[in-house]
Design a protein around this motif. Structure first.
Motif, short mmCIF file in Angstrom:
data_model
loop_
_atom_site.label_atom_id
_atom_site.label_comp_id
_atom_site.label_asym_id
_atom_site.label_seq_id
_atom_site.Cartn_x
_atom_site.Cartn_y
_atom_site.Cartn_z
N VAL A 133 -3.80 6.46 -4.58
CA VAL A 133 -3.58 5.27 -3.75
C VAL A 133 -3.16 4.13 -4.68
CG1 VAL A 133 -4.59 3.60 -2.16
CG2 VAL A 133 -5.27 6.01 -2.04
N GLN A 155 -7.60 7.07 -7.75
CA GLN A 155 -7.44 8.48 -7.36
C GLN A 155 -8.18 8.70 -6.04
OE1 GLN A 155 -8.52 11.21 -10.46
NE2 GLN A 155 -7.17 10.25 -11.99
N ALA A 156 -7.47 9.36 -5.10
CA ALA A 156 -8.04 9.62 -3.77
C ALA A 156 -8.94 10.86 -3.81
CB ALA A 156 -6.92 9.81 -2.76
N LEU A 160 0.45 5.73 -0.47
CA LEU A 160 -0.43 6.88 -0.64
C LEU A 160 0.42 8.06 -1.09
CD1 LEU A 160 -3.11 8.41 -0.31
CD2 LEU A 160 -2.50 8.77 2.11
N SER A 216 -2.11 0.07 -4.68
CA SER A 216 -2.01 -1.21 -3.96
C SER A 216 -1.49 -2.25 -4.95
CB SER A 216 -3.36 -1.64 -3.39
OG SER A 216 -4.28 -1.88 -4.43
N ILE A 247 0.85 -1.18 0.00
CA ILE A 247 0.00 0.00 0.00
C ILE A 247 0.90 1.25 0.00
CG2 ILE A 247 -1.72 1.36 1.28
CD1 ILE A 247 -2.90 -1.11 0.14
N TYR A 269 5.02 -2.90 0.19
CA TYR A 269 5.09 -2.13 -1.06
C TYR A 269 6.52 -2.11 -1.57
CZ TYR A 269 4.87 1.93 -4.19
OH TYR A 269 4.98 2.77 -5.26
N GLY A 280 -4.60 13.28 -5.03
CA GLY A 280 -3.72 12.23 -4.54
C GLY A 280 -4.00 10.92 -5.22
N THR A 304 -4.51 1.03 -9.07
CA THR A 304 -4.39 2.44 -8.71
C THR A 304 -5.77 3.06 -8.63
OG1 THR A 304 -4.27 3.28 -10.99
CG2 THR A 304 -2.21 2.53 -9.98
#
Length: 537
Positions: free
Chosen positions: A120, A113-114, A29, A122, A27, A43, A118, A111
């Protein structure tokens, strides 16, 4: 209060960080500026990143350029590959890709989008799963290949089986043709021989020569029975047996059987009687008649002189039961199945009568084709009852049959009966004329219609009866009978005397109202049928 809240928040962040660090998935961010905010050890481990690239504040471009230069993003310029990947994951709400790293690991990258900017990311090492899927795909491919190979093999096998079946069918067809020809060619001289011996026996009755003639006739009769039975079994086994169902009167069929076997019963001093009422039944008339004939023949054969054979029919619900009952030697219950086996004879029966033990085998084959049940009841030393059950056709109540005592009927008087015999075998004509003349008949013979016409045989002489062979050189016997009827100008009783035992010939003859008598001819059966057809007696 604010200090407590801040403390709780710190504690929750610590718990969350511990939880993220222990996840089996990688993970990371990234903030709105695409710089790393946080990443767990998995990661870094999955991407095999150096420690400097998993520090807080590391830009996404640095990480992408590193893996591109390593070859994880495929062949091409690292800078271009890294830029393409960045633009893809930053412009799409979500992406899901699977790549094989240069280290030989399959990595699945997701992937998203936050909210508020941003990114994220994983990822997971799915090497084991990918290998399993590859192995499964290979297995499926192998199975498909095996199925294809098996299908091709089965197709080839089916083709070979089809060729073998076609070859067997052709062989059966040829065998059937051979048997048809053989039955005609073999039974023709046998027919002449039996007629000659019958004439010899009647002319020498009361002399020592008569016993010799009777012995010859008995031997010829045994040969005929064996040949006819073997030919019938061969026809059945080759598939030549065809069932043609129709509605007919059961008692009429039994009466014809009585007429055929009455002379044989009288010779053995056996009382043969037919009783019962008339019922409309559905079956193959010819095949059912053959069954009853075989059963009656066996009953007479295994019943001692002075005994009785009773043939009757009675209603049983929606069926009619035809019984053949005798006072013969009887059969032990443990041997009921044995009597239907080919070439199998019980010891006591073999001492009483000759034979190969084929009659009941034919009965079983025919009844199986007709789907008619057969029941046996027997007591050793007292007799047997064979019962055949056939479907009944609903009709008004049957009229009781008039009891006919064959022993009380006057002997047939054939003296003076004008008989025309037509056969393409001269020896059969000589034998037949000798037998008929011995009975007092006025006989004329011919080998064809052409002979009749050229000899002006019908001028001033009209036959009371025609005995006609079926296979003539220029026409069929049935067509010849029709021509003779036109010449005679009225009804002309006729009997088709033929070695052709096929149902087609018999059905065609019945359709034209012509009786059929199969060769070799039994003199007693011939005399009985002549008496019936000409109504003399």
């Amino acid at each position: 209060m604010s200090e407590v809240s801040h403390s709780d928040t710190v504690r929750q962040d610590a718990y969350l960080r511990v939880a993220v660090d222990h996840l089996p998935y990688g993970i990371a961010l990234f903030g709105a500026d695409l710089r790393l905010v946080v990443a767990n050890p998995t990661y870094a481990q999955v991407l095999a990143l150096p420690e400097t690239l998993v520090r807080e504040g590391t830009s996404l471009d640095e990480i992408l350029l590193f893996v591109a230069r390593r070859g994880d993003l495929g062949p091409g310029t690292p800078e271009i590959l890294a830029d393409q990947r960045r633009r893809l994951i930053t412009t799409q709400p979500t992406t899901l890709t699977q790549r094989l790293s240069v280290l030989g690991h399959y990595i699945e990258i997701h992937t998203s989008q936050a909210p508020g900017g941003g990114l994220v990311i994983s990822l997971a090492d799915v090497t084991d799963r990918a290998k399993a899927e590859t192995a499964l795909e290979q297995i499926n491919h192998t199975l498909e290949q095996r199925v294809d190979d098996r299908t091709r093999a089965l197709t080839l096998l089916n083709a070979e089986l089809e060729k073998a079946r076609a070859k067997a069918d052709a062989a059966n067809h040829e065998k059937t043709r051979f048997l048809a020809a053989a039955s005609h060619d073999l039974l023709q001289p046998l027919n002449a021989a039996r007629l000659y011996t019958s004439t010899l026996f009647e002319r020498t009755r009361g002399t020592p020569m008569a016993d010799l003639a009777a012995s010859i006739d008995a031997s010829l009769n045994a040969v005929e029975d064996i040949m006819s039975t073997l030919l019938d079994i061969s026809r059945m086994d080759s598939g030549a047996l065809k069932v043609t169902r129709s509605n007919f009167n059961s008692l009429d069929l039994l009466k014809k059987v009585e007429i055929e076997f009455q002379p044989l019963a009288e010779e053995k001093n056996i009382d043969l009687r037919v009783v019962g009422a008339s019922f409309l039944v559905r079956s193959d008339r010819m095949l059912l008649a053959r069954v009853i004939q075989n059963l009656v023949s066996n009953a007479i054969k295994y019943t001692k002189p002075g005994g009785r054979v009773l043939v009757g029919c009675r209603k049983r619900g929606e069926t009619v039961r035809i019984d053949v009952i005798d006072t013969g030697i009887g059969i032990d219950s443990h041997q009921h199945q044995l009597i239907f086996t080919e070439f199998s004879r019980l010891e006591q029966g073999a001492r009483i009568a000759q034979g190969l033990g084929l009659g009941l085998s034919i009965v079983q084959r025919i009844l199986a084709a007709l789907d008619h049940p057969l029941n046996i009841e027997s007591i050793v030393g007292k007799g047997s009852r064979f019962s055949v059950t056939v479907p009944r056709i609903a009709q008004s109540e049957p009229v009781a049959a008039v009891q006919d005592n064959p022993a009380a009927r006057p002997e047939s008087r054939l003296a003076g009966l004008q008989v025309l015999c037509v056969d393409n075998e001269r020896s059969i004509l000589d034998a037949m004329s000798g037998l008929l003349e011995n009975w007092g008949c006025d006989v004329r013979v011919a080998t064809s219609l052409k002979d009749i016409s050229q000899a002006n045989m019908l001028e001033g002489w009209v036959p009371d009866l025609v005995l006609m062979d079926y296979h003539l050189e220029q026409s069929s016997g049935l067509d010849a009978i029709e021509w003779l009827k036109q010449v005679a100008g009225g009804q002309l009783p006729a009997i088709l005397v033929t070695a052709d035992r096929t149902n087609a010939v018999r059905q065609l003859a019945e359709a034209r109202g012509t009786a059929v008598l199969n060769k070799p001819v039994k003199p007693a059966a011939l005399r009985a049928l002549i008496t019936q057809v000409t109504r003399r007696g």
